[in-house]
Design an enzyme around this catalytic site. Structure first.
Site, mmCIF file in Angstrom:
data_model
loop_
_atom_site.group_PDB
_atom_site.id
_atom_site.type_symbol
_atom_site.label_atom_id
_atom_site.label_comp_id
_atom_site.label_asym_id
_atom_site.label_seq_id
_atom_site.Cartn_x
_atom_site.Cartn_y
_atom_site.Cartn_z
ATOM 1 N N ARG A 59 0.822 -1.200 0.000
ATOM 2 C CA ARG A 59 0.000 0.000 0.000
ATOM 3 C C ARG A 59 0.867 1.266 0.000
ATOM 4 O O ARG A 59 0.720 2.141 -0.855
ATOM 5 C CB ARG A 59 -0.875 -0.023 1.252
ATOM 6 C CG ARG A 59 -1.962 0.992 1.320
ATOM 7 C CD ARG A 59 -2.734 0.828 2.637
ATOM 8 N NE ARG A 59 -2.824 -0.577 2.975
ATOM 9 C CZ ARG A 59 -3.679 -1.431 2.401
ATOM 10 N NH1 ARG A 59 -4.509 -0.994 1.478
ATOM 11 N NH2 ARG A 59 -3.691 -2.698 2.749
ATOM 12 N N LYS A 92 26.324 -9.875 2.328
ATOM 13 C CA LYS A 92 27.772 -9.975 2.496
ATOM 14 C C LYS A 92 28.259 -9.229 3.724
ATOM 15 O O LYS A 92 29.461 -9.243 4.003
ATOM 16 C CB LYS A 92 28.482 -9.413 1.254
ATOM 17 C CG LYS A 92 28.419 -10.284 0.016
ATOM 18 C CD LYS A 92 28.989 -9.544 -1.183
ATOM 19 C CE LYS A 92 28.701 -10.276 -2.490
ATOM 20 N NZ LYS A 92 28.828 -9.366 -3.649
ATOM 21 N N HIS A 127 5.038 7.125 10.968
ATOM 22 C CA HIS A 127 4.681 6.989 9.558
ATOM 23 C C HIS A 127 4.018 8.316 9.215
ATOM 24 O O HIS A 127 2.806 8.389 9.008
ATOM 25 C CB HIS A 127 3.715 5.821 9.404
ATOM 26 C CG HIS A 127 3.482 5.377 7.990
ATOM 27 N ND1 HIS A 127 3.935 6.103 6.897
ATOM 28 C CD2 HIS A 127 2.831 4.299 7.474
ATOM 29 C CE1 HIS A 127 3.587 5.470 5.783
ATOM 30 N NE2 HIS A 127 2.915 4.384 6.105
#
Lengths: 319, 319, 319
Positions: A65, A95, A145
């Site tokens: 989303r 790595k 967020h």
């Protein structure tokens, strides 16, 4: 971009990490750009706001989303994306490359990095590392967020033509939801906001948020029965009760209780709205979807894209 | 877009779910756009047909060929893509989000959704859910893959300058192939088509298709030996015999028998063509590739992209 | 594009497989385009050099750095990408499709293919298969990665304003590094180059490279102690010592010894540079990063993108 700081009226080149950076005035500036962005999107108007700009979407966890919304937002205003999904499964990180080096590498290619990461604080960490391009937080664990909370605030503004004197009812899981916490903190900037928190006691209001709201003199109440407040709600903000934080039997008992259905609609004001950050898992029945007060499946999502377009235009766009 | 319906001469905004939507006239309209699209692609002419449009590629199963073809087609005519691969492994679907909500979310971002899904009927389901943007079926299980069949038909048209009075020989697996079924159904629209089905009896012609063709008065024959018809074939349409539908020893025996090689070429008409939907696994030997009648590795694939460009231009393009 | 051949002053349409294709003059032509490309990138100038062109990024193994760099390079000069990651996990290859057919399919869509593949020689193999579009090698196992070596050479050129009369010290793992081998071979084209190879004896200079350099009359020395040459080095090219090629205890002993830190910086010339192909795992300490001689985190990476832009413009661009 060490030292993430307040927007202070000027978005250009700023990292966007936390809602704490935004004043009421900054939000006003941001929202003033949104109608223009909606026009661009709805009329499919080719835009050159980000022409020649490359934005890296660096997603350490999948979120179709948020990924789709940012990808659309960038392309709608003429920018281009380089999309890196799950770099931790890519050779360099496998790595043994450090997060520091990964951020430095991608900032060398790009004009901005949109970062999604499961660890709280990682967006700030990335902003401290990146020296040349802004970092935009697209969700860092249970941290922040910011674009989602701003989009939700915009949806409220659009519907009520105001951000003050509103009664917001938060329903469902509250303890583990950055969406709830972020929206509550944002709304605390405005006068006359009343908040009611309706939840199972096991996943009630986060104590930090409670202190914060009390300090800001927001009128809050915590309760377990939606019926006590539903008739007075302007905004019903629903969250998914998360299975993973409670015993199975408790979950089943609770799921049925904190649910929105046609019966809930009957009790709600005509001019109210029902919001949900999605995904939902049964806490709003599908029968509710066609009601005009249900804004979660279209208005909220579209506003998410428009607000992201506006933010990117202010941070990265040509003046 | 509830109620998928006939194109009826007007593609604008239509869901493209099934070949049943297309009349002979619709196909004529579609094909009339293809030469223009080939020009755009071959001359790398920047096009604005989809300027400002965002198309979501929502692929629930990988298909690098179809994905690449649609992605290329959209970009060639100036549109942009948001590419979501394997959303069922993404958080929202993992968290229990319904197919309904996923479709609703992505239609909120976009101007169209290209859907690839392993379940038959899912494209129609998506079209019933989506209220604002068209759904284009990019393959739903053993259901349909309309753009592929249309592209194959275009390849025949281009080579023979007609779609009537042709003898089409289908070789290989027939029972489980949507390609065979779809192309056969399309060709049944035209007069004077003769079809020969050559296959191991275990994976012979699908009974539904047999009834359909008989109802449409198409001349059909079913046989097991390619030599009986190869000299008369205009089109040899080859399909991979699928290991998964038969015992290992039977598979080995069959694989050798339903194979096209230089010896087959010797028997074929000069002006015939050999088609294959790819991938192939030994049923057409590489020695055949350089023959001008072999159209599967280049002409067929390129026509797939051009036909998709034409379809997207008609459904989504600016008039 | 069968028969990969020398550039010979003309890049148009050529496969780019190996450094052996490049003469000193070809490198000069390539490098002459780079400053223009840097301008396009840094000033976000919209470019139409690849307008209307589709480039497939076909990556059989993940490499976020190379992938991001090519993706950025293509988009910066107006081209578009079709990005296919891990096709060997995609249905067609899983179903048994040959490498031959996969290359033929993707060349049918595109104007060029950028190939990353774990097997040495696969880029040449792809070039032999592809008939219509150029193949660009983005790393084939321990074979070649020509654009990386060219970018490193450009970084040297940019810093020293010359490519002759330089002392290059290679530190760390040498045996299994295509980066080391490629850069050494390129530098051997220029007069007055001295090369010192400092490494654990277990992973010292590749014998083929040693013969090649001797044949080209390059002055080389092999040693185990960096202190013997560090004060005279113009370029210190560091490589990660690869755990996978030696016993654990030997690895631990070696890791500390072949390390660059602030103490190394004290011994180095003021006008020298430190290069690293990245990722690094402790062989250059972070304390070194802020020194102006450290070019690995920004200059080298950016030059990688600019050199790729220049190469793509020459091979694919409109004249």
């Amino acid at each position: 971009m060490a030292n993430v700081d307040k927007i202070g009226g000027n978005f250009k080149g700023k990292d966007i990490i936390s809602l704490d950076q935004f004043s009421e005035k900054d939000i006003k500036i941001l929202f003033s750009q949104v109608p223009k962005m909606r026009d661009i999107a709805l009329k499919a108007m080719p835009s050159k706001i980000l022409a020649g700009k490359i934005v890296v979407l660096l997603f350490y966890e999948p979120s179709s989303r948020t990924f789709g919304s940012f990808s659309t937002a960038i392309k709608q205003i003429g920018g281009q994306t380089v999309e890196i999904l799950n770099p931790q499964q890519f050779s360099s990180v496998v790595k043994g490359e450090t997060f520091e080096d990964t951020i430095r590498v991608f900032e060398a290619y790009s004009d901005a990095i949109i970062l999604r990461h499961p660890e709280t604080g990682s967006a700030q960490k990335a902003a401290d590392i990146a020296k040349f391009v802004p970092i935009i937080n697209a969700g860092d664990g249970i941290g922040e967020h910011p674009t989602q909370a701003l989009a939700d605030l915009y949806t409220i503004k659009e519907k009520f033509k105001r951000l003050n004197n509103l009664h917001v009812v938060f329903l469902g899981e509250l303890a583990h939801y950055r969406t709830v916490n972020s929206l509550a903190k944002l709304l605390a900037l405005y006068p006359g906001i009343k908040m009611s928190f309706v939840s199972p006691p096991q996943v009630g209001l986060n104590p930090n948020i409670r202190s914060y709201l009390k300090e800001k003199k927001v009128k809050i109440q915590e309760l377990q029965d939606l019926d006590e407040v539903i008739r007075d709600a302007d905004i019903l903000s629903v969250s998914r009760v998360k299975k993973e934080f409670m015993p199975e039997d408790l979950y089943r008992k609770i799921q049925g209780k904190y649910r929105v259905d046609n019966n809930t609609l009957l009790k709600m004001k005509k001019e109210s709205i029902i919001m949900h950050p999605l995904p939902r898992v049964g806490e709003i029945l599908m029968e509710v979807d066609s009601d005009p007060r249900a804004v979660y499946l279209r208005t909220q999502i579209r506003n998410g894209t428009y607000v992201r377009m506006a933010l990117l235009a202010l941070v990265l766009g040509k003046t």
